[in-house]
Design a protein around this motif. Structure first.
Motif: not given
Length: 243
Positions: A26-37
């Motif tokens: 979940l943490t890595k997924s959240r980091d990836a979402l922030s990178a996309e943002r």
């Protein structure tokens, strides 16, 4: 109430490790979402918007207070809102109660402000009663309608290039539950946390993780002291050894 199974310390630790795998995912997924943002296109703000502040009329640009980024929360405190004039919206008040000290955002070149349609004397009275210290401005024009925030709360992230302002993102609905803390706010901005581990476009400002952290009353432009740098290095090394 149907409680979970009671187990031994060994069984509990095994269950925790199984869950930890999902938490890291979940943490890595959240980091990836922030990178996309951080790669979202920017929308230019073409109109000049004005607000009323404690010292008079100010523009949207003024709300940046000279910093590169602005996080602006459209709060509901005005006639017609449940609780008026003694209180702001219950949900907006919960948001306000959870806002971290802005000095940490300022250290990342980011300002934070609230805005609603209540007059400044009412806002000042409410802030004193509730113990809130964030800058809070009065909307005087169509700002909230133009950004579709006249019926529901929105948290906006803006960035500026000189005097040109751009909307980079906004969060509403349940997304606001992750906000209030420094990390949640920075993760929604165009520049992110500005730490070296982040996946950001080339040229974005970044510094070593943890090293920029400070007591909220002692942020300066000087490099972090050697003692804190050594503490950070030891902590990162220990964390890497556990993964």
């Amino acid at each position: 109430m149907q409680t979970p199974t009671i187990v031994s310390a060994e069984e509990w630790e095994a269950a925790r490790k199984r869950l930890l795998v999902k938490e890291k995912e979940l943490t890595k997924s959240r980091d990836a979402l922030s990178a996309e943002r951080r790669r979202m296109p920017w929308r230019p703000v073409e109109k000049r918007y004005e607000f009323e502040g404690p010292e008079g009329r100010v523009s949207l640009l003024d709300l940046f207070e000279g910093r590169r980024q602005l996080i602006l929360y459209r709060a509901f405190y005005e006639p017609g809102v449940f609780g008026w004039p003694d209180h702001a919206c219950r949900g907006c008040s919960m948001v306000a109660d959870q806002v971290a000290h802005p000095a940490h955002l300022h250290a990342r070149d980011t300002s934070l402000a609230f805005a609603s349609r209540a007059p400044q004397p009412e806002i000042a009275r409410l802030k004193e009663r509730m113990g809130w210290t964030m800058p809070w401005f009065t909307i005087t024009d169509d700002f909230d309608r133009d950004f579709d925030a006249h019926e529901w709360h929105h948290t906006f992230s803006f960035i500026r290039e000189g005097e040109q302002i751009f909307l980079t993102y906004f969060i509403d609905g349940r997304g606001v539950e992750a906000l209030g803390g420094t990390w949640g706010y920075l993760d929604m901005t165009a520049l992110g946390r500005q730490e070296e581990w982040e996946d950001s476009p080339e040229g974005y400002p970044q510094t070593p993780p943890y090293a920029w952290w400070n007591w909220h009353d002692e942020y300066t432009d000087t490099p972090p002291p050697a003692g804190w740098t050594e503490t950070v290095t030891r902590g990162i090394t220990a964390a890497q050894a556990r993964t």
